[in-house]
Design an enzyme around this catalytic site. Structure first.
Site: not given
Ligand code: 6GU
Length: 263
Positions: A117, A159, A174
């Site tokens: 909530e 990691r 990448d």
């Protein structure tokens, strides 16, 4: 990297003692500090929530307790560069590998775990003036609280830290090089024995022909992306696809988006 986590359930974070993250903590690559929010509550019941203004179900976390907790954890203004603050919530911006990479470059992160909530919104308004605050969601489903989402984010970020994994593979991930496997999911993997319960390892993987292996892996990645992640397949940049890729997509009767409609 320093990580502070504030939660009413510090026990949720026991898994951070094991595996890659546990080792990174032992080595000092990661400095994780978990705090009990109720330590900053003042009443005998250690109350941290109250009913929502405007009505509605559930409870909202009180701003005063959060304010004292965060002030204590971040220290006096100007003492050290402040942390980046992450608030897990299903209404946040999506947590992606790109955001994980960005967070992995920060020296200090503070995770503020609310029940779903939520935390009184003035807490985010207050700290947005002093530090970078992001509300972040790990997916389109609702958890009972932010704790498990923080475990997910800490593992994804951890990691990526230098020395936590072999870094050879992250460099590959990448790469923006055309022909890379970016934007495709991984295909299937196999190990010994070559036949198990009658199921054979695909012969190409035993052939020793590196070119054919690479081509087969890419085909399988494309097949799986079309099958499991059609929205990723639809967003593929045609510039990254060779003739073989296009032919395979056609065989799978997958329509590439016209160039100006991709993304
Ligand atoms: Cl970050 N928190 C909660 N409570 N539920 C979620 C979530 C986060 N991401 C997806 N569902």
């Amino acid at each position: 990297m320093r990580l502070d986590i504030i939660s009413i359930f510090p026990e949720y974070f026991a898994p951070l003692d094991v595996s890659l993250i546990g080792k990174a903590r032992e080595r000092g690559t990661l400095d994780v500090r978990v705090h009990q929010l109720r330590d900053w509550a003042h009443d005998v019941h250690k109350t941290v929530d109250d009913t929502p203004y405007g009505g509605g179900p559930g409870m909202v976390m009180k701003p005063e307790v959060w304010g004292e907790a965060i002030d204590t954890v971040i220290g006096a203004p100007g003492e050290a560069p402040p942390p980046r603050m992450i608030v897990p919530t299903p209404s946040g911006r999506p947590f992606t590998q790109e955001l994980a990479q960005e967070l992995a470059g920060e020296p200090w992160l503070l995770f503020a775990c609310g029940r779903y909530e939520g935390i009184d919104s003035r807490v985010m308004a207050e700290y947005s003036a002093r530090l970078r605050v992001d509300e972040v969601s790990i997916g389109d489903y609702v958890l009972a609280g932010g704790e498990v989402a923080v475990l997910v984010m800490v593992e994804a970020v951890g990691r990526l830290l230098p020395g936590v994994l072999g870094n050879a593979q992250s460099a590959v991930d990448d790469s923006f090089a055309p022909g890379s496997m970016r934007n495709l999911v991984e295909g299937p993997v196999y190990t010994k024995p070559p036949v198990w319960r009658g199921h054979e390892v695909p012969a190409v993987l035993l052939s020793g022909h590196h070119g054919n292996v690479a081509r087969w892996r890419r085909d399988e990645a494309i097949r799986r992306t079309v099958r499991n992640r059609p929205e990723l397949a639809a967003a593929l940049d045609p510039e990254t696809l060779d003739k073989h890729d296009r032919k395979l997509l056609e065989e799978l009767s997958f329509r590439l988006q016209p160039e100006d409609m991709a993304n």
